[in-house]
Design a protein around this motif. Structure first.
Motif, PDB file in Angstrom:
ATOM      1  N   VAL A 203       0.839  -1.195   0.000  1.00 36.60           N
ATOM      2  CA  VAL A 203       0.000   0.000   0.000  1.00 36.60           C
ATOM      3  C   VAL A 203       0.877   1.249   0.000  1.00 36.60           C
ATOM      4  O   VAL A 203       0.596   2.223  -0.702  1.00 36.60           O
ATOM      5  CB  VAL A 203      -0.966  -0.004   1.197  1.00 36.60           C
ATOM      6  N   MET A 204       1.941   1.243   0.797  1.00 32.54           N
ATOM      7  CA  MET A 204       2.882   2.370   0.797  1.00 32.54           C
ATOM      8  C   MET A 204       3.483   2.562  -0.591  1.00 32.54           C
ATOM      9  O   MET A 204       3.577   3.691  -1.097  1.00 32.54           O
ATOM     10  CB  MET A 204       3.993   2.144   1.822  1.00 32.54           C
ATOM     11  N   ALA A 205       3.895   1.471  -1.227  1.00 31.35           N
ATOM     12  CA  ALA A 205       4.517   1.571  -2.553  1.00 31.35           C
ATOM     13  C   ALA A 205       3.528   2.109  -3.580  1.00 31.35           C
ATOM     14  O   ALA A 205       3.863   2.983  -4.391  1.00 31.35           O
ATOM     15  CB  ALA A 205       5.049   0.208  -2.982  1.00 31.35           C
ATOM     16  N   ALA A 206       2.292   1.602  -3.555  1.00 34.97           N
ATOM     17  CA  ALA A 206       1.278   2.083  -4.498  1.00 34.97           C
ATOM     18  C   ALA A 206       0.971   3.553  -4.245  1.00 34.97           C
ATOM     19  O   ALA A 206       0.821   4.345  -5.190  1.00 34.97           O
ATOM     20  CB  ALA A 206       0.016   1.237  -4.363  1.00 34.97           C
ATOM     21  N   PHE A 207       0.872   3.932  -2.990  1.00 38.83           N
ATOM     22  CA  PHE A 207       0.634   5.317  -2.582  1.00 38.83           C
ATOM     23  C   PHE A 207       1.717   6.236  -3.155  1.00 38.83           C
ATOM     24  O   PHE A 207       1.433   7.320  -3.669  1.00 38.83           O
ATOM     25  CB  PHE A 207       0.628   5.354  -1.060  1.00 38.83           C
ATOM     26  N   CYS A 208       2.958   5.800  -3.077  1.00 43.22           N
ATOM     27  CA  CYS A 208       4.073   6.654  -3.494  1.00 43.22           C
ATOM     28  C   CYS A 208       4.281   6.674  -5.003  1.00 43.22           C
ATOM     29  O   CYS A 208       4.906   7.598  -5.514  1.00 43.22           O
ATOM     30  CB  CYS A 208       5.358   6.208  -2.797  1.00 43.22           C
ATOM     31  N   LEU A 209       3.768   5.690  -5.726  1.00 37.30           N
ATOM     32  CA  LEU A 209       3.967   5.638  -7.173  1.00 37.30           C
ATOM     33  C   LEU A 209       2.748   6.110  -7.960  1.00 37.30           C
ATOM     34  O   LEU A 209       2.827   6.280  -9.177  1.00 37.30           O
ATOM     35  CB  LEU A 209       4.343   4.216  -7.602  1.00 37.30           C
ATOM     36  N   ALA A 210       1.622   6.330  -7.276  1.00 38.49           N
ATOM     37  CA  ALA A 210       0.402   6.743  -7.963  1.00 38.49           C
ATOM     38  C   ALA A 210       0.495   8.192  -8.428  1.00 38.49           C
ATOM     39  O   ALA A 210       1.021   9.054  -7.718  1.00 38.49           O
ATOM     40  CB  ALA A 210      -0.800   6.560  -7.052  1.00 38.49           C
TER      41      ALA A 210
END
Length: 557
Positions: A203-210
């Motif tokens: 979720v952190m990774a998706a949050f930061c790459l969105a």
């Protein structure tokens, strides 16, 4: 000598609206969190990205970290302040600190000395609550997954093939592997589970790459949480969890605006670790910064073999970013440790050890050039450094055609990094950068891991057990062969052995496990003994953190 906290506490902070004005952000688009921090409204973010030209991107990275300290965040802040002192419009983009290291061993991540982002206590602790929102979204998905199985399991999920783990923003080794749902049928179906630290959550990774909220929800929906007995992937969208997760993350997704001690604007947003995740702040913050400024100074976590490689191969590839210069941070003390000197002996001049340790710095400079980016070295000065030791570094770098500049921003603020800033400006003006990722999208996943191991770590090869190779082949069969790889390994060495300092060659990178992060858009390769849920040290920093008689925080560093 004053502590970082004492220096931060003694500063007179500017109202956040004044900092915003300096960055070209109108006050009416701010969502204040007190007097000195605010979120920038997403409508303004979209307008800025659509209507303003992009500035230039400068990456700050470092050598492999040592207990001697390097000062990467401090240098990022000092460089940004120095560029503003020289009349450039610079914005600093940083990750948010994780609570785990703050109470563990690494400490905070707001810079240090007179090169900090403030309010330091807020940034290092709960800040604007972004990490708590990410924790909640991660664990809502876990709860909805188990709830679906409990109430009939219409999707046919195989409980033996549940891959989604819970998350907590704290170092807690007891939660790495757990058994859940004990106590009878009313508590669900017992199975093995585990926790990752929030900074390792997908979720952190998706949050930061969105790129925006729509992209965020789409990424959340693609997260694969389990498989059916027929080995069909089950996603967050299949569980109808993606909408609620996006709701929890909506407010957090707006970038956070703070300031440095010299009043430079700083966007501090998102915070995946670089040793176990992709190690960069959010795409939305970085791109906003680029449309607000002439120059964005951003950092990537840990050494360049981890943070910079992932910034370049993952974030820049997926977000269409192209850095035009790179600063590699080193210290004489750290180079002596890479040269074989014990921490207790760092105060004694040892030019020979510095020269041995320079192999680590030189390797990182060579690697950055492989991406088509010109490097500059920031030599972060300590009082114990001698002229002969400093000369050994600058001469060795000059022989490679790399400028190395002594920096004193810890004690002098932006003024102590002006020579470094001038060198960066020369690199930008020369237009030497021709950025390209290390490997093409079409390369098979195993070969992507092997390329990073050979080209960046200088390994002879990778060790890929048959079961791990089979999982990679399955990821490719599912249509994810084109994604980049995110290697999780120790930050202390080019190898997977944290005791192997300097610039080792010929080692083998052992790939223990691979995980598909379909929402984030990469495959994680876990190598060696690195853990996605850290533990606390024998004497955690939390033992020294307390409130004084006036209710002020003490012991935070």
């Amino acid at each position: 000598m004053s502590t970082d906290l004492a220096i931060a506490r003694a500063a007179t902070l500017r109202p956040i609206a004044e900092v915003a004005e300096r960055a070209g952000i109108p006050p009416e688009v701010l969502e204040p969190y007190g007097k000195h921090k605010a979120k920038v409204g997403l409508d303004f973010v979209a307008q800025a990205r659509a209507g303003r030209p992009r500035g230039k991107l400068v990456l700050v990275t470092g050598i492999n970290p040592t207990p001697a300290g390097e000062g990467k965040t401090t240098t990022t802040v000092g460089l940004g302040d120095a560029l503003n002192r020289l009349g450039r419009r610079a914005v600093i983009c940083l990750r948010e600190p994780s609570l785990g290291p703050c109470f563990g061993v690494k400490g905070g991540a707001a810079g240090g000395g007179h090169a900090q982002v403030v309010p330091m206590e807020d940034i290092n602790l709960h800040f604007t609550g972004d990490f708590h929102a990410i924790t909640a979204a991660n664990n809502l998905l876990a709860a909805m997954l188990d709830n679906h199985i409990h109430w009939g399991n219409a999707l046919g999920i195989d409980p033996r093939r549940v891959s989604w783990r819970r998350a907590l923003d704290m170092n807690d080794r007891a939660l790495r592997q757990v058994v859940q749902s004990l106590g009878g049928p009313g508590n669900g179906f017992p199975r093995e589970d585990g926790f990752d630290i929030v900074v390792a959550s997908e979720v952190m990774a998706a949050f930061c790459l969105a790129a925006d909220l729509d992209d965020l929800q789409a990424r959340l929906g693609r997260i694969i949480v389990a498989e059916t007995r027929e080995r069909k992937p089950v996603t967050a969208a299949d569980l109808k969890a993606d909408g609620a997760m996006a709701v929890l993350l909506r407010d957090a997704f707006a970038p956070n605006l703070v300031q440095t001690l010299e009043g430079s604007p700083a966007l501090v947003h998102g915070g995946p670790f670089a040793n176990i995740a992709h190690g960069c702040n959010s795409v939305v913050a970085t791109t906003l910064g680029l449309h607000l400024s002439d120059i964005v100074v951003t950092e990537a976590g840990f050494g360049a073999d981890l943070g910079a490689e992932k910034f370049l191969d993952i974030k820049c590839r997926l977000a269409g970013l192209a850095p035009e210069a790179c600063v590699i941070v080193a210290t004489v003390r750290a180079l002596k440790m890479h040269g074989g000197v014990a921490k207790s002996a760092l105060g004694t001049e040892d030019v020979a050890a510095v020269r041995r340790g320079i192999a680590n710095l030189a390797r990182h400079a060579e690697n950055i050039r492989k991406f088509g980016i010109p490097p500059v070295v920031a030599l972060n000065r300590f009082d114990s450094d001698t002229p002969a030791e400093i000369a050994a570094v600058t001469e060795a770098m000059a022989a490679m055609g790399v400028e190395a500049h002594l920096c004193t921003h810890w004690c002098d603020g932006g003024a102590g990094a002006e020579a470094l800033a001038q060198a960066v400006l020369r690199r930008l003006a020369a237009g030497e950068a021709h950025f390209h990722p290390l490997y093409p999208d079409a390369l098979p996943l195993a070969d992507k891991i092997r390329t990073v191991a050979r080209e960046v770590y200088r390994a002879a090869d990778i060790a890929l057990p048959a079961a791990v190779a089979a999982k990679l082949a399955r990821f490719e069969a599912l249509g994810f062969g084109h994604v980049p790889v995110c290697i999780a390994k120790t930050q202390y060495s080019f190898s997977a052995d944290p005791t192997l300092l300097g610039a080792p060659t010929g080692h083998v990178l052992p790939v223990r496990e691979v995980r598909l992060s379909a929402g984030a858009g990469f495959v994680v390769a876990i190598c060696g003994e690195v853990m996605t849920m850290p533990g606390l040290p024998r004497q955690p920093a939390a033992e020294s953190i307390r409130l004084d008689a006036q209710g002020r925080i003490e012991g935070l560093f």
